[in-house]
Design a protein around this motif. Structure first.
Motif, PDB file in Angstrom:
ATOM      1  N   ARG A 161      -2.505   9.681 -37.814  1.00 45.30           N
ATOM      2  CA  ARG A 161      -1.796  10.780 -38.493  1.00 45.30           C
ATOM      3  C   ARG A 161      -0.582  10.281 -39.283  1.00 45.30           C
ATOM      4  NH1 ARG A 161      -1.128  15.704 -34.157  1.00 45.30           N
ATOM      5  NH2 ARG A 161      -3.355  16.099 -33.842  1.00 45.30           N
ATOM      6  N   ARG A 174       1.309   8.249 -41.994  1.00 43.55           N
ATOM      7  CA  ARG A 174       1.130   7.567 -43.284  1.00 43.55           C
ATOM      8  C   ARG A 174       1.984   6.296 -43.306  1.00 43.55           C
ATOM      9  NH1 ARG A 174       2.370  13.052 -45.872  1.00 43.55           N
ATOM     10  NH2 ARG A 174       0.355  14.094 -45.798  1.00 43.55           N
ATOM     11  N   GLN A 175       1.415   5.236 -43.806  1.00 43.53           N
ATOM     12  CA  GLN A 175       2.123   3.949 -43.863  1.00 43.53           C
ATOM     13  C   GLN A 175       2.822   3.820 -45.214  1.00 43.53           C
ATOM     14  OE1 GLN A 175      -0.366   0.715 -42.456  1.00 43.53           O
ATOM     15  NE2 GLN A 175      -1.417   2.092 -41.057  1.00 43.53           N
ATOM     16  N   GLN A 176       3.870   4.633 -45.402  1.00 39.81           N
ATOM     17  CA  GLN A 176       4.547   4.743 -46.696  1.00 39.81           C
ATOM     18  C   GLN A 176       5.788   3.868 -46.818  1.00 39.81           C
ATOM     19  OE1 GLN A 176       5.236   8.996 -46.657  1.00 39.81           O
ATOM     20  NE2 GLN A 176       3.466   9.343 -47.991  1.00 39.81           N
ATOM     21  N   GLU A 186       6.456   6.647 -41.698  1.00 45.12           N
ATOM     22  CA  GLU A 186       7.010   7.735 -42.495  1.00 45.12           C
ATOM     23  C   GLU A 186       7.943   8.579 -41.614  1.00 45.12           C
ATOM     24  OE1 GLU A 186       4.327  10.899 -43.587  1.00 45.12           O
ATOM     25  OE2 GLU A 186       3.078  10.517 -41.825  1.00 45.12           O
TER      26      GLU A 186
END
Length: 139
Positions: free
Chosen positions: A43, A45-47, A100
């Motif tokens: 779930r 996000r690798q931002q 994130e």
């Protein structure tokens, strides 16, 4: 050896265990298990990339320091991490945590991890191949 993580029961706390084809991958998987205590890692996000560096006199203490550094970054940055890149060098652990900011609606955080303990702490090669890295986290 397939890189993977799992939880194990330990009273009121939760055990986190990472399996990896290398020691560094086992550390990555243990950190994913830590994230999974809070929310499913997929779930997240690798931002944003957050660098983390740790040093310790042995592998077990390095694992505890690593997981506590991840918990610290989660707390001070109000973030969750869904991916990790760990490199183990002679001067310690050099990593990037990818994540994130926490979204209560999307992540639905279950609990807050307070920190890694020295309970059932071990980092060792597996007889068949690969590594295991585990400890119990306080929730």
């Amino acid at each position: 050896m397939e890189d993977r993580w799992e939880h194990f029961d330990h009273g009121a706390d939760i055990g986190v265990r990472g399996y990896g084809s290398t020691k560094a991958r086992a550390f990555e998987q243990a950190a994913l298990a830590l994230t999974a205590v809070v929310t499913p890692p997929e779930r997240v996000r690798q931002q944003q990339a957050v660098p983390i560096v740790c040093q310790a006199p042995d592998d077990e203490l390095l694992l505890a320091d690593w997981l506590n550094a991840v918990v610290y970054q989660m707390g001070v940055r109000h973030m969750l991490f869904g991916g990790f890149r760990v490199e183990l060098r002679e001067d310690g652990l050099h990593a990037v945590a990818l994540g994130e900011p926490v979204s209560v609606q999307r992540h639905e955080p279950a609990v807050e991890v307070k920190g890694a303990t020295y309970t059932e702490l071990k980092v060792q090669p597996l007889p068949e191949a690969g590594w295991v890295a585990q400890t119990v986290v306080d929730v």
